[in-house]
Design a protein around this motif. Sequence first.
Motif, PDB file in Angstrom:
ATOM      1  N   HIS A  20     -86.623  13.925 -20.178  1.00 42.20           N
ATOM      2  CA  HIS A  20     -85.307  13.268 -20.201  1.00 42.20           C
ATOM      3  C   HIS A  20     -84.720  13.132 -21.605  1.00 42.20           C
ATOM      4  CE1 HIS A  20     -86.076  12.495 -16.014  1.00 42.20           C
ATOM      5  NE2 HIS A  20     -87.207  11.898 -16.331  1.00 42.20           N
ATOM      6  N   LEU A  21     -84.902  14.177 -22.439  1.00 40.82           N
ATOM      7  CA  LEU A  21     -84.293  14.156 -23.760  1.00 40.82           C
ATOM      8  C   LEU A  21     -82.796  14.403 -23.630  1.00 40.82           C
ATOM      9  CD1 LEU A  21     -86.773  16.169 -26.030  1.00 40.82           C
ATOM     10  CD2 LEU A  21     -86.759  13.729 -25.506  1.00 40.82           C
ATOM     11  N   SER A  22     -82.036  13.755 -24.482  1.00 39.82           N
ATOM     12  CA  SER A  22     -80.587  14.000 -24.533  1.00 39.82           C
ATOM     13  C   SER A  22     -80.361  15.369 -25.167  1.00 39.82           C
ATOM     14  CB  SER A  22     -79.913  12.921 -25.385  1.00 39.82           C
ATOM     15  OG  SER A  22     -80.257  13.100 -26.750  1.00 39.82           O
ATOM     16  N   PRO A  23     -79.146  15.929 -25.058  1.00 41.10           N
ATOM     17  CA  PRO A  23     -78.876  17.207 -25.717  1.00 41.10           C
ATOM     18  C   PRO A  23     -79.204  17.192 -27.217  1.00 41.10           C
ATOM     19  CG  PRO A  23     -77.134  16.748 -24.168  1.00 41.10           C
ATOM     20  CD  PRO A  23     -78.001  15.511 -24.228  1.00 41.10           C
ATOM     21  N   ARG A  24     -78.878  16.119 -27.889  1.00 42.67           N
ATOM     22  CA  ARG A  24     -79.173  16.021 -29.325  1.00 42.67           C
ATOM     23  C   ARG A  24     -80.687  15.960 -29.552  1.00 42.67           C
ATOM     24  NH1 ARG A  24     -75.613  12.236 -31.182  1.00 42.67           N
ATOM     25  NH2 ARG A  24     -74.249  13.955 -31.690  1.00 42.67           N
ATOM     26  N   GLU A  25     -81.387  15.166 -28.770  1.00 43.80           N
ATOM     27  CA  GLU A  25     -82.844  15.066 -28.922  1.00 43.80           C
ATOM     28  C   GLU A  25     -83.522  16.408 -28.632  1.00 43.80           C
ATOM     29  OE1 GLU A  25     -83.675  10.409 -27.672  1.00 43.80           O
ATOM     30  OE2 GLU A  25     -83.268  11.894 -26.099  1.00 43.80           O
ATOM     31  N   TYR A  26     -83.019  17.121 -27.634  1.00 46.21           N
ATOM     32  CA  TYR A  26     -83.561  18.443 -27.305  1.00 46.21           C
ATOM     33  C   TYR A  26     -83.394  19.393 -28.488  1.00 46.21           C
ATOM     34  CZ  TYR A  26     -83.493  23.168 -25.295  1.00 46.21           C
ATOM     35  OH  TYR A  26     -83.686  24.504 -25.051  1.00 46.21           O
ATOM     36  N   ALA A  27     -82.199  19.445 -29.052  1.00 44.59           N
ATOM     37  CA  ALA A  27     -81.931  20.326 -30.185  1.00 44.59           C
ATOM     38  C   ALA A  27     -82.796  19.955 -31.386  1.00 44.59           C
ATOM     39  CB  ALA A  27     -80.446  20.288 -30.536  1.00 44.59           C
ATOM     40  N   VAL A  28     -82.935  18.674 -31.657  1.00 49.18           N
ATOM     41  CA  VAL A  28     -83.758  18.219 -32.787  1.00 49.18           C
ATOM     42  C   VAL A  28     -85.231  18.549 -32.544  1.00 49.18           C
ATOM     43  CG1 VAL A  28     -84.578  16.149 -34.005  1.00 49.18           C
ATOM     44  CG2 VAL A  28     -82.139  16.452 -33.566  1.00 49.18           C
ATOM     45  N   THR A  56     -79.342  28.378 -18.122  1.00 49.55           N
ATOM     46  CA  THR A  56     -77.910  28.125 -18.269  1.00 49.55           C
ATOM     47  C   THR A  56     -77.490  26.765 -17.747  1.00 49.55           C
ATOM     48  OG1 THR A  56     -77.495  29.279 -16.193  1.00 49.55           O
ATOM     49  CG2 THR A  56     -77.252  30.545 -18.213  1.00 49.55           C
ATOM     50  N   PHE A  57     -78.126  26.270 -16.718  1.00 45.56           N
ATOM     51  CA  PHE A  57     -77.717  24.986 -16.157  1.00 45.56           C
ATOM     52  C   PHE A  57     -78.319  23.796 -16.898  1.00 45.56           C
ATOM     53  CE2 PHE A  57     -81.353  26.490 -13.830  1.00 45.56           C
ATOM     54  CZ  PHE A  57     -82.185  25.384 -13.718  1.00 45.56           C
ATOM     55  N   VAL A  58     -79.171  24.048 -17.893  1.00 50.38           N
ATOM     56  CA  VAL A  58     -79.725  22.977 -18.734  1.00 50.38           C
ATOM     57  C   VAL A  58     -79.202  23.158 -20.163  1.00 50.38           C
ATOM     58  CG1 VAL A  58     -81.813  21.809 -19.550  1.00 50.38           C
ATOM     59  CG2 VAL A  58     -81.792  22.860 -17.276  1.00 50.38           C
ATOM     60  N   ALA A  59     -79.739  24.133 -20.876  1.00 47.26           N
ATOM     61  CA  ALA A  59     -79.326  24.366 -22.268  1.00 47.26           C
ATOM     62  C   ALA A  59     -77.915  24.938 -22.352  1.00 47.26           C
ATOM     63  CB  ALA A  59     -80.306  25.304 -22.959  1.00 47.26           C
ATOM     64  N   GLY A  60     -77.436  25.513 -21.275  1.00 46.12           N
ATOM     65  CA  GLY A  60     -76.104  26.109 -21.278  1.00 46.12           C
ATOM     66  C   GLY A  60     -74.990  25.146 -20.948  1.00 46.12           C
ATOM     67  N   ALA A  61     -75.326  23.880 -20.676  1.00 43.14           N
ATOM     68  CA  ALA A  61     -74.296  22.877 -20.420  1.00 43.14           C
ATOM     69  C   ALA A  61     -73.525  22.618 -21.720  1.00 43.14           C
ATOM     70  CB  ALA A  61     -74.931  21.585 -19.914  1.00 43.14           C
ATOM     71  N   PRO A  62     -72.223  22.340 -21.627  1.00 44.20           N
ATOM     72  CA  PRO A  62     -71.404  22.199 -22.844  1.00 44.20           C
ATOM     73  C   PRO A  62     -71.977  21.257 -23.910  1.00 44.20           C
ATOM     74  CG  PRO A  62     -69.992  22.277 -20.937  1.00 44.20           C
ATOM     75  CD  PRO A  62     -71.409  22.226 -20.414  1.00 44.20           C
ATOM     76  N   ALA A  63     -72.463  20.095 -23.524  1.00 44.85           N
ATOM     77  CA  ALA A  63     -73.006  19.163 -24.525  1.00 44.85           C
ATOM     78  C   ALA A  63     -74.234  19.760 -25.211  1.00 44.85           C
ATOM     79  CB  ALA A  63     -73.357  17.820 -23.880  1.00 44.85           C
ATOM     80  N   SER A  64     -75.072  20.438 -24.444  1.00 41.64           N
ATOM     81  CA  SER A  64     -76.265  21.057 -25.028  1.00 41.64           C
ATOM     82  C   SER A  64     -75.891  22.203 -25.951  1.00 41.64           C
ATOM     83  CB  SER A  64     -77.196  21.557 -23.922  1.00 41.64           C
ATOM     84  OG  SER A  64     -77.727  20.477 -23.199  1.00 41.64           O
ATOM     85  N   VAL A  65     -74.943  23.025 -25.537  1.00 40.20           N
ATOM     86  CA  VAL A  65     -74.521  24.158 -26.358  1.00 40.20           C
ATOM     87  C   VAL A  65     -73.989  23.662 -27.698  1.00 40.20           C
ATOM     88  CG1 VAL A  65     -72.824  26.020 -26.552  1.00 40.20           C
ATOM     89  CG2 VAL A  65     -74.106  25.732 -24.441  1.00 40.20           C
ATOM     90  N   ASN A  66     -73.232  22.590 -27.673  1.00 39.77           N
ATOM     91  CA  ASN A  66     -72.680  22.025 -28.905  1.00 39.77           C
ATOM     92  C   ASN A  66     -73.794  21.614 -29.863  1.00 39.77           C
ATOM     93  OD1 ASN A  66     -70.514  21.083 -30.556  1.00 39.77           O
ATOM     94  ND2 ASN A  66     -71.033  19.014 -29.937  1.00 39.77           N
ATOM     95  N   GLU A  67     -74.800  20.912 -29.362  1.00 37.79           N
ATOM     96  CA  GLU A  67     -75.914  20.472 -30.216  1.00 37.79           C
ATOM     97  C   GLU A  67     -76.784  21.655 -30.648  1.00 37.79           C
ATOM     98  OE1 GLU A  67     -76.242  17.516 -31.567  1.00 37.79           O
ATOM     99  OE2 GLU A  67     -74.491  16.794 -30.484  1.00 37.79           O
ATOM    100  N   LEU A  68     -77.019  22.597 -29.736  1.00 37.76           N
ATOM    101  CA  LEU A  68     -77.808  23.781 -30.082  1.00 37.76           C
ATOM    102  C   LEU A  68     -77.139  24.606 -31.167  1.00 37.76           C
ATOM    103  CD1 LEU A  68     -79.085  25.005 -26.610  1.00 37.76           C
ATOM    104  CD2 LEU A  68     -80.489  24.294 -28.551  1.00 37.76           C
ATOM    105  N   LYS A  70     -75.330  23.623 -33.635  1.00 28.55           N
ATOM    106  CA  LYS A  70     -75.574  22.994 -34.941  1.00 28.55           C
ATOM    107  C   LYS A  70     -76.975  23.326 -35.457  1.00 28.55           C
ATOM    108  CE  LYS A  70     -72.684  19.062 -33.668  1.00 28.55           C
ATOM    109  NZ  LYS A  70     -72.738  17.629 -33.299  1.00 28.55           N
ATOM    110  N   VAL A  71     -77.973  23.152 -34.588  1.00 28.01           N
ATOM    111  CA  VAL A  71     -79.358  23.376 -34.985  1.00 28.01           C
ATOM    112  C   VAL A  71     -79.617  24.856 -35.250  1.00 28.01           C
ATOM    113  CG1 VAL A  71     -81.731  23.353 -34.088  1.00 28.01           C
ATOM    114  CG2 VAL A  71     -80.324  21.308 -33.950  1.00 28.01           C
ATOM    115  N   LEU A  72     -79.161  25.718 -34.354  1.00 27.94           N
ATOM    116  CA  LEU A  72     -79.408  27.150 -34.535  1.00 27.94           C
ATOM    117  C   LEU A  72     -78.711  27.685 -35.781  1.00 27.94           C
ATOM    118  CD1 LEU A  72     -79.240  28.386 -30.834  1.00 27.94           C
ATOM    119  CD2 LEU A  72     -81.276  27.882 -32.213  1.00 27.94           C
ATOM    120  N   SER A  73     -77.553  27.155 -36.115  1.00 21.79           N
ATOM    121  CA  SER A  73     -76.872  27.559 -37.350  1.00 21.79           C
ATOM    122  C   SER A  73     -77.710  27.195 -38.572  1.00 21.79           C
ATOM    123  CB  SER A  73     -75.501  26.899 -37.451  1.00 21.79           C
ATOM    124  OG  SER A  73     -74.645  27.396 -36.456  1.00 21.79           O
ATOM    125  N   ARG A  74     -78.280  25.997 -38.570  1.00 22.94           N
ATOM    126  CA  ARG A  74     -79.149  25.598 -39.696  1.00 22.94           C
ATOM    127  C   ARG A  74     -80.382  26.495 -39.768  1.00 22.94           C
ATOM    128  NH1 ARG A  74     -77.770  20.204 -38.070  1.00 22.94           N
ATOM    129  NH2 ARG A  74     -79.750  19.952 -36.966  1.00 22.94           N
TER     130      ARG A  74
END
Length: 135
Positions: A20-28, A56-68, A70-74
């Motif tokens: 149950h990690l949030s999109p931000r917690e998942y990306a971090v 796609t239905f987990v990491a591909g959700a808009p909030a997750s994509v936004n956080e991913l 940021k992290v993938l760019s770094r």
Amino acid sequence: LICLPYSMETNDFSLVLTRHLSPREYAVALESHITQLAKESRESSNPRVVCLGMHTFVAGAPASVNELDKVLSRLKSQGNIKWATAKEITECVRKGDAEITPSQELATVPSVKTHAAKAQVRNKLSTLMNFIGLG
């Protein structure tokens, strides 16, 4: 037969749907995992491979994509992290190459600044299984 690592520690199913990690917690969590293995690789001179299991239905959700994004760019800006598909890693192993040539397809994943770009990223997530080769 080549077996690539598939860790539940980097799988969106286990991190988001089970823990149950949030999109931000998942990306971090992904960033921490990859950064630690990159550090270990530098210290030991032994490359590491990390599989990012994304759906796609987990990491591909808009909030997750936004956080991913940021992290993938770094992570993409770090010199010792190479991006490759499973096919590219397999080809390197079969040829005995020590160096993975960065994937053109993964290198062109768009920045997620617009709705259209977010849709492109979601589409790429649906067609790619992303692997990171650290070395």
